[in-house]
Write a protein that holds these residues in place. Structure first.
Motif, PDB file in Angstrom:
ATOM      1  N   GLU A  88      28.703  91.844  18.376  1.00  0.00           N
ATOM      2  CA  GLU A  88      28.258  92.852  19.333  1.00  0.00           C
ATOM      3  C   GLU A  88      27.862  92.142  20.627  1.00  0.00           C
ATOM      4  O   GLU A  88      26.989  91.280  20.628  1.00  0.00           O
ATOM      5  CB  GLU A  88      27.081  93.659  18.805  1.00  0.00           C
ATOM      6  N   VAL A  89      28.547  92.498  21.704  1.00  0.00           N
ATOM      7  CA  VAL A  89      28.265  91.937  23.025  1.00  0.00           C
ATOM      8  C   VAL A  89      27.633  93.036  23.867  1.00  0.00           C
ATOM      9  O   VAL A  89      28.209  94.118  24.035  1.00  0.00           O
ATOM     10  CB  VAL A  89      29.557  91.425  23.692  1.00  0.00           C
ATOM     11  N   PHE A  91      36.622  98.952  24.026  1.00  0.00           N
ATOM     12  CA  PHE A  91      35.875  98.413  22.906  1.00  0.00           C
ATOM     13  C   PHE A  91      34.369  98.546  23.112  1.00  0.00           C
ATOM     14  O   PHE A  91      33.589  97.936  22.373  1.00  0.00           O
ATOM     15  CB  PHE A  91      36.230  96.940  22.668  1.00  0.00           C
ATOM     16  N   CYS A  92      33.962  99.322  24.110  1.00  0.00           N
ATOM     17  CA  CYS A  92      32.545  99.445  24.427  1.00  0.00           C
ATOM     18  C   CYS A  92      32.089 100.894  24.332  1.00  0.00           C
ATOM     19  O   CYS A  92      32.863 101.823  24.547  1.00  0.00           O
ATOM     20  CB  CYS A  92      32.264  98.923  25.846  1.00  0.00           C
ATOM     21  N   GLU A  93      30.811 101.068  24.027  1.00  0.00           N
ATOM     22  CA  GLU A  93      30.194 102.386  24.054  1.00  0.00           C
ATOM     23  C   GLU A  93      28.744 102.231  24.513  1.00  0.00           C
ATOM     24  O   GLU A  93      28.172 101.124  24.471  1.00  0.00           O
ATOM     25  CB  GLU A  93      30.253 103.055  22.687  1.00  0.00           C
ATOM     26  N   ALA A  94      28.176 103.351  24.961  1.00  0.00           N
ATOM     27  CA  ALA A  94      26.806 103.297  25.456  1.00  0.00           C
ATOM     28  C   ALA A  94      25.839 103.002  24.318  1.00  0.00           C
ATOM     29  O   ALA A  94      25.967 103.529  23.213  1.00  0.00           O
ATOM     30  CB  ALA A  94      26.447 104.626  26.116  1.00  0.00           C
ATOM     31  N   LYS A  95      24.890 102.136  24.597  1.00  0.00           N
ATOM     32  CA  LYS A  95      23.812 101.842  23.659  1.00  0.00           C
ATOM     33  C   LYS A  95      22.540 101.702  24.474  1.00  0.00           C
ATOM     34  O   LYS A  95      22.271 100.672  25.083  1.00  0.00           O
ATOM     35  CB  LYS A  95      24.091 100.565  22.867  1.00  0.00           C
ATOM     36  N   GLY A  96      21.760 102.785  24.458  1.00  0.00           N
ATOM     37  CA  GLY A  96      20.610 102.802  25.344  1.00  0.00           C
ATOM     38  C   GLY A  96      21.069 102.736  26.783  1.00  0.00           C
ATOM     39  O   GLY A  96      21.890 103.534  27.226  1.00  0.00           O
ATOM     40  N   LYS A  97      20.624 101.747  27.512  1.00  0.00           N
ATOM     41  CA  LYS A  97      20.998 101.589  28.910  1.00  0.00           C
ATOM     42  C   LYS A  97      21.941 100.414  29.130  1.00  0.00           C
ATOM     43  O   LYS A  97      22.037  99.883  30.226  1.00  0.00           O
ATOM     44  CB  LYS A  97      19.732 101.435  29.758  1.00  0.00           C
ATOM     45  N   ALA A 141      27.468  98.447  24.520  1.00  0.00           N
ATOM     46  CA  ALA A 141      27.626  97.600  23.342  1.00  0.00           C
ATOM     47  C   ALA A 141      29.119  97.481  23.066  1.00  0.00           C
ATOM     48  O   ALA A 141      29.801  98.479  22.868  1.00  0.00           O
ATOM     49  CB  ALA A 141      26.898  98.200  22.148  1.00  0.00           C
ATOM     50  N   CYS A 142      29.621  96.263  23.040  1.00  0.00           N
ATOM     51  CA  CYS A 142      31.060  96.019  22.926  1.00  0.00           C
ATOM     52  C   CYS A 142      31.365  95.239  21.652  1.00  0.00           C
ATOM     53  O   CYS A 142      30.649  94.311  21.293  1.00  0.00           O
ATOM     54  CB  CYS A 142      31.565  95.247  24.147  1.00  0.00           C
ATOM     55  N   GLY A 143      32.454  95.630  21.001  1.00  0.00           N
ATOM     56  CA  GLY A 143      32.883  94.967  19.777  1.00  0.00           C
ATOM     57  C   GLY A 143      34.198  94.239  19.976  1.00  0.00           C
ATOM     58  O   GLY A 143      34.561  93.867  21.094  1.00  0.00           O
ATOM     59  N   THR A 144      34.930  94.050  18.891  1.00  0.00           N
ATOM     60  CA  THR A 144      36.180  93.302  18.942  1.00  0.00           C
ATOM     61  C   THR A 144      37.288  94.110  18.283  1.00  0.00           C
ATOM     62  O   THR A 144      37.032  95.072  17.556  1.00  0.00           O
ATOM     63  CB  THR A 144      36.045  91.947  18.224  1.00  0.00           C
ATOM     64  N   ASP A 182      19.008  91.507  45.297  1.00  0.00           N
ATOM     65  CA  ASP A 182      18.956  90.590  44.155  1.00  0.00           C
ATOM     66  C   ASP A 182      19.279  91.273  42.818  1.00  0.00           C
ATOM     67  O   ASP A 182      18.822  90.830  41.761  1.00  0.00           O
ATOM     68  CB  ASP A 182      17.582  89.913  44.064  1.00  0.00           C
ATOM     69  N   ALA A 183      20.063  92.343  42.877  1.00  0.00           N
ATOM     70  CA  ALA A 183      20.435  93.018  41.633  1.00  0.00           C
ATOM     71  C   ALA A 183      21.259  92.081  40.755  1.00  0.00           C
ATOM     72  O   ALA A 183      22.145  91.372  41.233  1.00  0.00           O
ATOM     73  CB  ALA A 183      21.223  94.290  41.942  1.00  0.00           C
ATOM     74  N   LYS A 184      20.953  92.093  39.496  1.00  0.00           N
ATOM     75  CA  LYS A 184      21.647  91.206  38.568  1.00  0.00           C
ATOM     76  C   LYS A 184      21.732  91.865  37.192  1.00  0.00           C
ATOM     77  O   LYS A 184      20.756  92.419  36.701  1.00  0.00           O
ATOM     78  CB  LYS A 184      20.899  89.878  38.454  1.00  0.00           C
ATOM     79  N   GLY A 185      22.899  91.823  36.599  1.00  0.00           N
ATOM     80  CA  GLY A 185      23.075  92.300  35.237  1.00  0.00           C
ATOM     81  C   GLY A 185      23.283  91.130  34.292  1.00  0.00           C
ATOM     82  O   GLY A 185      23.067  89.973  34.664  1.00  0.00           O
ATOM     83  N   SER A 186      23.731  91.430  33.080  1.00  0.00           N
ATOM     84  CA  SER A 186      23.906  90.352  32.105  1.00  0.00           C
ATOM     85  C   SER A 186      24.968  90.702  31.071  1.00  0.00           C
ATOM     86  O   SER A 186      25.293  91.863  30.836  1.00  0.00           O
ATOM     87  CB  SER A 186      22.576  90.055  31.392  1.00  0.00           C
ATOM     88  N   VAL A 187      25.494  89.645  30.477  1.00  0.00           N
ATOM     89  CA  VAL A 187      26.353  89.732  29.300  1.00  0.00           C
ATOM     90  C   VAL A 187      25.689  88.860  28.238  1.00  0.00           C
ATOM     91  O   VAL A 187      25.393  87.693  28.506  1.00  0.00           O
ATOM     92  CB  VAL A 187      27.777  89.209  29.592  1.00  0.00           C
ATOM     93  N   LYS A 188      25.448  89.423  27.065  1.00  0.00           N
ATOM     94  CA  LYS A 188      24.753  88.626  26.057  1.00  0.00           C
ATOM     95  C   LYS A 188      25.190  89.038  24.667  1.00  0.00           C
ATOM     96  O   LYS A 188      25.588  90.187  24.423  1.00  0.00           O
ATOM     97  CB  LYS A 188      23.238  88.779  26.176  1.00  0.00           C
ATOM     98  N   LEU A 189      25.124  88.089  23.753  1.00  0.00           N
ATOM     99  CA  LEU A 189      25.360  88.384  22.346  1.00  0.00           C
ATOM    100  C   LEU A 189      24.115  89.039  21.760  1.00  0.00           C
ATOM    101  O   LEU A 189      22.985  88.761  22.186  1.00  0.00           O
ATOM    102  CB  LEU A 189      25.672  87.110  21.573  1.00  0.00           C
ATOM    103  N   SER A 190      24.308  89.935  20.811  1.00  0.00           N
ATOM    104  CA  SER A 190      23.167  90.524  20.127  1.00  0.00           C
ATOM    105  C   SER A 190      22.393  89.435  19.391  1.00  0.00           C
ATOM    106  O   SER A 190      22.876  88.317  19.204  1.00  0.00           O
ATOM    107  CB  SER A 190      23.639  91.590  19.133  1.00  0.00           C
ATOM    108  N   THR A 191      21.192  89.780  18.959  1.00  0.00           N
ATOM    109  CA  THR A 191      20.321  88.790  18.325  1.00  0.00           C
ATOM    110  C   THR A 191      20.524  88.693  16.817  1.00  0.00           C
ATOM    111  O   THR A 191      19.693  88.132  16.112  1.00  0.00           O
ATOM    112  CB  THR A 191      18.846  89.117  18.619  1.00  0.00           C
ATOM    113  N   ASP A 192      21.642  89.220  16.306  1.00  0.00           N
ATOM    114  CA  ASP A 192      21.933  89.088  14.872  1.00  0.00           C
ATOM    115  C   ASP A 192      22.013  87.608  14.488  1.00  0.00           C
ATOM    116  O   ASP A 192      22.441  86.767  15.278  1.00  0.00           O
ATOM    117  CB  ASP A 192      23.261  89.758  14.541  1.00  0.00           C
ATOM    118  N   ALA A 193      21.628  87.317  13.269  1.00  0.00           N
ATOM    119  CA  ALA A 193      21.678  85.931  12.782  1.00  0.00           C
ATOM    120  C   ALA A 193      23.121  85.456  12.670  1.00  0.00           C
ATOM    121  O   ALA A 193      23.972  86.137  12.110  1.00  0.00           O
ATOM    122  CB  ALA A 193      20.982  85.831  11.432  1.00  0.00           C
TER     123      ALA A 193
END
Length: 399
Positions: free
Chosen positions: A244-245, A261-267, A270-273, A298-309
């Motif tokens: 989940e990205v 491959f993405c859908e809304a998750k909160g704000k 959430a993107c899969g594969t 100074d607007a800035k967004g992010s791309v991050k992996l979920s915190t799953d183990a």
């Protein structure tokens, strides 16, 4: 959600329904036959071929060989003149020398099936009732550099097994032929033996962000990536989380068109594969259309992996990347209404909670943009799933 479970034909249910119809249609005749010839149904001279079970294999090191024997038993009362043993392994496993009485072929991935490498060995000799056999020399199965979570599957056939229609042309082995010799029985027996093989290896999941630039009112294209830098491929076991990205656009922008491959998750998005597994050197590129509604300094967004183990991925330094936005001009577009407040990437979800950010995906006054776009993407996904369901699904021969 990206990478949803696709609908499958329930062949067992269909077969059961067909059998029930046949029984109902022939019930009267069957009862007559039963009374007239009660022993006609029994055939006590049939062979019954089974395999000795194999325990899961753990702690394998890439480059090493699996030291596993295969046992064949005939629990019936009739001998079998010829048997075929089929070995099938997933991407992280391979073979050593192939005996000349064996052939190897490949089956590429399709639908939800992983790619397989198969070896079909023919033993042209009698397998007697009540006797346990084993190949006089074990087939060499090796852990490749990409090994991590893999599967070994072994099946036993009384007839030459048909190949999957996608299989490559079989190639005969060149090592000396191998025979079955009498062995020692022991342990459980099964029709099919499926062995999880776990190797000691790592895979480096990583993401990249983007640097966007445009004027207020422009629609810009965000391309963010997820990649597996290897060396291992990753096949999730049952219960393991899928990739989940989380992509949070910069404040002052709204999503015009999300990636399929993405859908809304909160704000966030959430993107899969495309598949539940990720090959080494594989991954996804997410293409998202954003509208610049307002200049937020100074607007800035992010791309991050979920915190799953992800115990196989010890390097967390490349699990997050920035999305920067350079806006020329000020103010906001007339149709966007009040713009969102800024965020520098937000936070990812933990334990199934939605991520929290300070910026809405769509600006106030145009909140219908994202649901409509996502609805369209979902419609495409449903259509794609229908096409996949329509494809003939059959069990890969030996895989």
């Amino acid at each position: 959600m990206p990478n949803p479970p696709r609908n499958r034909r329930n062949s067992r249910t269909a077969a059961a329904a067909a059998a029930a119809s046949a029984v109902a249609a022939l019930s009267a005749a069957g009862l007559v036959a039963l009374c007239a010839a009660p022993t006609a149904f029994a055939d006590d001279t049939e062979p019954l071929l089974v395999l000795g079970d194999i325990a899961p294999i753990d702690g394998v090191k890439p480059g090493s060989s699996l030291d596993q024997s295969v046992t064949v038993m005939n629990k019936g009362t009739k001998a079998v003149d010829t048997v075929w043993v089929v070995y099938s392994v997933t991407r992280g496993l391979g073979y050593g020398d192939i005996p000349s009485n064996c052939q190897t072929h490949q089956v590429p991935s399709y639908d939800e099936m992983t790619a397989k490498s198969n070896v079909v060995c023919e033993f042209d000799q009698a397998v007697e009732p009540g006797v346990t056999y084993a190949p006089e020399k074990r087939l060499a199965i090796k852990a490749l550099p990409s090994a991590l979570n893999d599967d070994l599957r072994i099946t036993l056939w009384e007839t030459d097994p048909e190949l999957d229609e996608s299989a490559t042309q079989p190639v005969a082995g060149t090592a000396p032929a191998v025979k079955l010799v009498e062995g020692t029985a022991g342990g459980d027996t099964k029709d099919i033996v499926e062995v999880p093989v776990t190797s000691v290896n790592t895979a480096d999941y990583q993401v990249t962000g983007a640097a966007l630039k445009g004027e207020v009112g422009d629609t810009v294209t965000l391309k963010a990536t997820f990649a597996n830098a290897g060396p291992a491929w990753v096949l999730p076991r049952e219960g393991d989380p899928l990739v989940e990205v989380l992509i949070t656009p910069p404040a002052g922008t709204s999503v015009v068109k999300p990636d399929g491959f993405c859908e809304a998750k909160g704000k966030a998005l959430a993107c899969g594969t495309s598949q539940r597994w990720v090959d080494e050197d594989g991954g996804e590129t997410y293409t998202i259309k954003l509208k610049i509604d307002k200049h937020v300094p100074d607007a800035k967004g992010s791309v991050k992996l979920s915190t799953d183990a992800r115990p196989f991925d010890p390097d967390k330094s490349n699990d997050k990347a920035d999305i920067t936005l350079d806006v020329t001009g000020g103010g906001s577009t007339g149709s966007s209404g009040e713009s969102t407040t800024g965020s520098t990437g937000g936070s990812s979800s933990t334990g199934g909670n939605e991520p929290t950010t300070n910026g809405d995906l769509a600006a106030t006054g145009s909140s219908s943009t994202l649901p409509i776009a996502i609805g369209a993407a979902a419609a495409v996904a449903v259509g794609t799933g229908a096409v996949l369901v329509a494809r003939r699904r059959r069990d890969q021969s030996g895989g």
